[in-house]
Design an enzyme around this catalytic site. Structure first.
Site, PDB file in Angstrom:
ATOM      1  N   LYS A 265       5.942  -7.425  -1.787  1.00  0.00           N
ATOM      2  CA  LYS A 265       5.559  -7.251  -0.385  1.00  0.00           C
ATOM      3  C   LYS A 265       4.049  -7.391  -0.224  1.00  0.00           C
ATOM      4  O   LYS A 265       3.289  -7.155  -1.173  1.00  0.00           O
ATOM      5  CB  LYS A 265       5.977  -5.860   0.111  1.00  0.00           C
ATOM      6  CG  LYS A 265       7.475  -5.620   0.163  1.00  0.00           C
ATOM      7  CD  LYS A 265       7.743  -4.193   0.614  1.00  0.00           C
ATOM      8  CE  LYS A 265       9.232  -3.882   0.652  1.00  0.00           C
ATOM      9  NZ  LYS A 265       9.935  -4.626   1.715  1.00  0.00           N
ATOM     10  N   ARG A 339      21.019  -3.434  -0.383  1.00  0.00           N
ATOM     11  CA  ARG A 339      22.448  -3.765  -0.388  1.00  0.00           C
ATOM     12  C   ARG A 339      23.033  -3.695  -1.795  1.00  0.00           C
ATOM     13  O   ARG A 339      24.225  -3.468  -1.955  1.00  0.00           O
ATOM     14  CB  ARG A 339      22.652  -5.144   0.239  1.00  0.00           C
ATOM     15  CG  ARG A 339      22.090  -6.295  -0.552  1.00  0.00           C
ATOM     16  CD  ARG A 339      21.865  -7.529   0.304  1.00  0.00           C
ATOM     17  NE  ARG A 339      20.784  -7.317   1.256  1.00  0.00           N
ATOM     18  CZ  ARG A 339      20.432  -8.218   2.167  1.00  0.00           C
ATOM     19  NH1 ARG A 339      21.070  -9.370   2.255  1.00  0.00           N
ATOM     20  NH2 ARG A 339      19.432  -7.967   3.001  1.00  0.00           N
TER      21      ARG A 339
END
Length: 350
Positions: A265, A339
């Site tokens: 990020k 997920r």
């Protein structure tokens, strides 16, 4: 916030009273208590009060010594509980540094009384655990909340206050976890802290460490956590009352810090990724509150916990992992880690 109680009069030095408006005409909404509305409306008009939601106007008075007028929006015969909850919460935040205050809002039904109690209790929160030289610059939250009502002896109203206190205390615990820096909250320390809180409530706690996760095929949790020096965990807390009407599973994402892995990020804003375990904190807070409220529904709370870090062991784009139960997944973006850990926990929870 230390305590919630009911009262029929204004006996505290600070009071919270509602203020609404229609077509520019202000209306004081003081619920079960009476104040000098004519004089106060003149003061509020001179101060430019509007009665809009989230507006707080402080007015020096005599008894109580200060009134905090909290905006309710458009004048109504009866206010929605959520409106009252938010108005009470806004006022409670403004009352930081004070010891006690009475909330005299237009709450006559049980739902409205509950909303005021919950809003005030939820608003009385602060996180100052790691402050040192600057700690004295921050005010402690409101300690005691008094709800003004004519139903002071009503058993249901008293139970509503107990419920509000339980909800607020467990919500504060969740907020504390979210605000805790990753240097002090790892997958392992998260489990240790929650086990200490769960045990006195009679809840069953199961913690799967990295060796067990790997041996039993939890490829999603292992795949995300293998790049970190702080190994992953799967926390399972269960509440099983004797006469449960139903059973549900709560599954919450528990990434105690998310760098994005090899899909790193940007540095700007990465500090907020300490909150990527909010889902796990929420499901654990929920099961604690449900257990304290003794609800007749069985709950299994699952918190897959990992740090998504960069290292020579981190999962690479194009790696293929096997989720718990055997399904294979190609990882195209290591920053889509939520997920993966949730997949393991959801399959296990079925």
């Amino acid at each position: 916030m230390k305590a919630l109680k009911l009262a029929s009069t204004l006996a505290t030095p600070y009071a919270v009273i509602g203020l609404s408006a229609t077509a520019g005409k202000l209306k004081i909404e003081s619920g079960a208590v009476t104040v000098n509305e004519k004089a106060l409306l003149e003061i509020l008009k001179n101060l430019g009060a509007t009665g809009k939601s989230n507006e707080i106007i402080k007015v020096p008075y005599s008894k109580p010594q200060t009134i905090y007028f909290t905006g309710l929006g458009k004048t109504s015969k009866s206010y929605e509980p959520e409106n009252l909850r938010r108005a009470a919460g806004s006022a409670a935040r403004e009352l930081a540094g004070q010891s006690t205050a009475t909330f005299a809002l237009p709450a006559s039904t049980l739902a409205q009384i509950s909303a005021v109690a919950e809003g005030a209790a939820l608003g009385a929160y602060a996180f100052n655990e790691f402050r040192s030289s600057t700690k004295s610059d921050f005010k402690e939250p409101l300690e005691q909340i008094v709800i003004a009502t004519k139903s002071t002896s009503d058993a249901a109203a008293k139970r509503a206050l107990v419920r509000a206190e339980i909800i607020a205390r467990n919500t504060a615990m969740v907020r504390d976890l979210i605000n805790t820096p990753p240097s002090h909250l790892t997958p392992d320390s998260f489990c240790t802290r929650m086990k200490k809180l769960a045990t006195p409530l009679g809840l069953k706690v199961e913690i799967l460490n990295e060796a067990t996760l790997k041996n039993q095929g939890y490829g999603g949790i292992i795949g995300v956590g293998q790049g970190s020096a702080n190994p992953p965990r799967l926390l399972h807390i269960s509440y099983t009352p004797s006469k449960a009407r139903a059973r549900y599973a709560f599954v919450g994402k528990g990434i105690t810090f998310d760098t994005g892995g090899l899909a790193l990020k940007p540095a700007n804003g990465m500090e907020a990724m300490k909150s990527d375990m909010s889902g796990a904190a929420a499901v654990i807070g929920a099961i604690f509150a449900i257990a304290e409220l003794k609800l007749s529904v069985a709950i299994d709370a699952w918190a897959p916990l990992a740090e998504n870090m960069v290292s020579e062991n981190a999962t690479r784009p194009s790696d293929i992992i096997s989720i718990y139960g055997g399904k294979t997944v190609e990882v195209l973006n290591p920053d889509a880690e939520g997920r993966l850990v949730l997949a393991d926990a959801i399959v296990r929870a079925q």
